[in-house]
Write a protein that holds these residues in place. Structure first.
Motif, PDB file in Angstrom:
ATOM      1  N   THR A  90       4.093   6.127  11.409  1.00  0.00           N
ATOM      2  CA  THR A  90       3.220   5.011  11.787  1.00  0.00           C
ATOM      3  C   THR A  90       3.802   4.247  12.963  1.00  0.00           C
ATOM      4  O   THR A  90       3.093   3.909  13.916  1.00  0.00           O
ATOM      5  CB  THR A  90       3.032   4.054  10.587  1.00  0.00           C
ATOM      6  OG1 THR A  90       2.486   4.795   9.491  1.00  0.00           O
ATOM      7  CG2 THR A  90       2.095   2.917  10.941  1.00  0.00           C
ATOM      8  N   THR A  95       0.829  -1.209   0.000  1.00  0.00           N
ATOM      9  CA  THR A  95       0.000   0.000   0.000  1.00  0.00           C
ATOM     10  C   THR A  95       0.859   1.253   0.000  1.00  0.00           C
ATOM     11  O   THR A  95       0.583   2.216  -0.736  1.00  0.00           O
ATOM     12  CB  THR A  95      -0.931  -0.007   1.217  1.00  0.00           C
ATOM     13  OG1 THR A  95      -1.757  -1.174   1.179  1.00  0.00           O
ATOM     14  CG2 THR A  95      -1.809   1.232   1.233  1.00  0.00           C
ATOM     15  N   ALA A  96       1.912   1.270   0.824  1.00  0.00           N
ATOM     16  CA  ALA A  96       2.773   2.452   0.926  1.00  0.00           C
ATOM     17  C   ALA A  96       3.486   2.731  -0.396  1.00  0.00           C
ATOM     18  O   ALA A  96       3.553   3.882  -0.855  1.00  0.00           O
ATOM     19  CB  ALA A  96       3.785   2.263   2.051  1.00  0.00           C
ATOM     20  N   TYR A 142       0.882   3.954  -2.987  1.00  0.00           N
ATOM     21  CA  TYR A 142       0.330   5.275  -2.679  1.00  0.00           C
ATOM     22  C   TYR A 142       1.324   6.390  -3.012  1.00  0.00           C
ATOM     23  O   TYR A 142       0.986   7.349  -3.732  1.00  0.00           O
ATOM     24  CB  TYR A 142      -0.056   5.361  -1.202  1.00  0.00           C
ATOM     25  CG  TYR A 142      -0.614   6.706  -0.805  1.00  0.00           C
ATOM     26  CD1 TYR A 142      -1.960   7.007  -1.005  1.00  0.00           C
ATOM     27  CD2 TYR A 142       0.212   7.686  -0.254  1.00  0.00           C
ATOM     28  CE1 TYR A 142      -2.467   8.256  -0.662  1.00  0.00           C
ATOM     29  CE2 TYR A 142      -0.286   8.936   0.085  1.00  0.00           C
ATOM     30  CZ  TYR A 142      -1.624   9.216  -0.113  1.00  0.00           C
ATOM     31  OH  TYR A 142      -2.117  10.446   0.213  1.00  0.00           O
ATOM     32  N   TYR A 143       2.539   6.292  -2.494  1.00  0.00           N
ATOM     33  CA  TYR A 143       3.477   7.397  -2.649  1.00  0.00           C
ATOM     34  C   TYR A 143       4.036   7.480  -4.070  1.00  0.00           C
ATOM     35  O   TYR A 143       4.290   8.589  -4.571  1.00  0.00           O
ATOM     36  CB  TYR A 143       4.598   7.297  -1.602  1.00  0.00           C
ATOM     37  CG  TYR A 143       4.093   7.699  -0.242  1.00  0.00           C
ATOM     38  CD1 TYR A 143       3.912   9.044   0.079  1.00  0.00           C
ATOM     39  CD2 TYR A 143       3.727   6.750   0.703  1.00  0.00           C
ATOM     40  CE1 TYR A 143       3.396   9.434   1.311  1.00  0.00           C
ATOM     41  CE2 TYR A 143       3.214   7.122   1.938  1.00  0.00           C
ATOM     42  CZ  TYR A 143       3.052   8.471   2.236  1.00  0.00           C
ATOM     43  OH  TYR A 143       2.535   8.846   3.452  1.00  0.00           O
ATOM     44  N   TYR A 198       6.698   8.130   6.287  1.00  0.00           N
ATOM     45  CA  TYR A 198       5.391   7.553   6.611  1.00  0.00           C
ATOM     46  C   TYR A 198       5.540   6.394   7.597  1.00  0.00           C
ATOM     47  O   TYR A 198       4.815   6.316   8.600  1.00  0.00           O
ATOM     48  CB  TYR A 198       4.704   7.082   5.343  1.00  0.00           C
ATOM     49  CG  TYR A 198       3.578   6.103   5.585  1.00  0.00           C
ATOM     50  CD1 TYR A 198       2.383   6.507   6.180  1.00  0.00           C
ATOM     51  CD2 TYR A 198       3.708   4.757   5.243  1.00  0.00           C
ATOM     52  CE1 TYR A 198       1.359   5.603   6.428  1.00  0.00           C
ATOM     53  CE2 TYR A 198       2.688   3.853   5.477  1.00  0.00           C
ATOM     54  CZ  TYR A 198       1.520   4.274   6.069  1.00  0.00           C
ATOM     55  OH  TYR A 198       0.513   3.375   6.312  1.00  0.00           O
ATOM     56  N   LEU A 199       6.487   5.491   7.329  1.00  0.00           N
ATOM     57  CA  LEU A 199       6.699   4.357   8.226  1.00  0.00           C
ATOM     58  C   LEU A 199       7.184   4.815   9.598  1.00  0.00           C
ATOM     59  O   LEU A 199       6.821   4.225  10.625  1.00  0.00           O
ATOM     60  CB  LEU A 199       7.703   3.375   7.610  1.00  0.00           C
ATOM     61  CG  LEU A 199       7.220   2.606   6.374  1.00  0.00           C
ATOM     62  CD1 LEU A 199       8.347   1.771   5.798  1.00  0.00           C
ATOM     63  CD2 LEU A 199       6.026   1.715   6.721  1.00  0.00           C
ATOM     64  N   ILE A 210       8.210   7.436   1.850  1.00  0.00           N
ATOM     65  CA  ILE A 210       7.790   6.163   2.445  1.00  0.00           C
ATOM     66  C   ILE A 210       8.448   5.975   3.804  1.00  0.00           C
ATOM     67  O   ILE A 210       7.807   5.542   4.764  1.00  0.00           O
ATOM     68  CB  ILE A 210       8.129   4.992   1.500  1.00  0.00           C
ATOM     69  CG1 ILE A 210       7.276   5.069   0.233  1.00  0.00           C
ATOM     70  CG2 ILE A 210       7.920   3.649   2.198  1.00  0.00           C
ATOM     71  CD1 ILE A 210       7.609   4.032  -0.809  1.00  0.00           C
TER      72      ILE A 210
END
Length: 320
Positions: free
Chosen positions: A189, A91-92, A95-96, A185-186, A182
């Motif tokens: 999260t 997904t990541a 998406y990016y 984002y990780l 990414i």
């Protein structure tokens, strides 16, 4: 000269001649026929042996089979949670990449990837082959739908059809600015889930994905996981390890720790509890060696589960 075939009686006799105690010959033969002599003995027997041809006194076939089943059971556990990790990774990436590259068939444009022409062209070929395979071989799926209706397959659809190795290679060849997004984002999260800060770098993520892919291949093909060592050392990040410092960055244990990046806190705790339960079940069958020795062969330290829960208790206390 061909290798000599041994029937079940001869297999049992060989184990006994090397000092392994077998309480019930009929059960041992059934298990050897069901699971294969080589699969049971190869690698697993070494935990009960003083040398390659001699078992430690008092060691039993029951112990040997319990170690073999432990290996199989933790592979099932790993595989389930690796699949869950893949979901976030896919997904990541989709998406990016899609957010930053909006042109038609954006993942087949060389300027959207690093300046490594041969590797990028090879990637494009594998992506096109995947689309072609599913578009021709299967009557109904999302690839055929998009090819028929839109004449294009978006990346957020394609990623679900990519083998994990291809997905990792896709990430490896992405532009650095996309990989940084990414990584950020990780990091966010992870910090939200585990209540501890982390600064992830794209190179670290690539290292974790590569080693996760190696473990995935081991468990998917039902190869022996115990005593397995990764081909490459993972890149160290103290927030991933926390107070469970891995002795070896090329160990399965470090891959287990890195999976925190891709699993929710609840998922990772369930993953850990499942491994711990497998370990406790194994202990019931052992008298010659300790489960610590067996899990230690893939890098798990003593009291690893207690260290994990201690860390999480501290995080819960500091959670606002």
């Amino acid at each position: 000269m061909p290798l000599e075939f041994k029937n079940l009686d001869e297999q049992v006799a060989l184990l006994q001649s090397r000092g392994l105690n077998i309480k019930d010959l009929s059960i041992a033969k059934k298990l050897l026929l069901r699971s294969n002599y080589y699969d049971i003995v190869n690698g697993h027997a070494s935990f009960l042996q003083s040398n390659t041809n001699k078992y430690i006194e008092s060691s039993t076939f029951d112990e040997l089979y319990a170690i073999y089943m432990f290996d199989k059971n933790i592979k099932v556990t790993f595989f389930g949670y690796i699949e869950k990790s893949e979901s976030l990774i896919r997904t990541a990436i989709a998406y990016y990449f899609s957010k930053n590259h909006t042109e038609s068939w954006s993942y087949l444009h060389t300027n959207n990837f690093q300046d490594k022409p041969l590797k990028v062209i090879k990637l494009f070929s594998s992506l096109e082959k995947t689309i072609d395979f599913y578009n021709k071989k299967y009557l109904t799926n999302s690839i055929t739908h998009y090819m028929e209706k839109e004449k294009e397959v978006p990346l957020w659809v394609l990623v679900n059809f990519l083998e994990f190795g291809k997905l990792r290679n896709f990430y490896k060849l992405m532009l650095e600015r996309d990989k940084i997004e990414i990584a950020n984002y990780l990091s966010r999260t992870f910090s939200n889930e585990y209540n501890r800060e982390i600064n992830l770098l794209p190179g670290q993520i690539d290292s974790y994905l590569e080693n996760l892919n190696d473990i995935r291949n081991i468990v998917a093909h039902d190869n022996r996981l115990l005593k397995f060592k990764l081909k490459k050392r993972s890149k160290y990040n103290s927030s991933v390890s926390q107070n469970m410092e891995p002795q070896h960055l090329n160990s399965v244990f470090h891959v287990y720790l890195s999976m925190q990046l891709f699993l929710s806190k609840e998922q990772f705790l369930l993953f850990s509890r499942s491994l711990h339960k497998r370990e406790k079940d194994l202990k019931k069958h052992l008298s010659t060696c300790e489960s610590l020795t067996i899990l230690g062969s893939i890098g798990f330290p003593e009291n690893w589960f207690e260290l994990l829960t201690e860390t999480q208790d501290k995080q819960n206390l500091t959670t606002p």
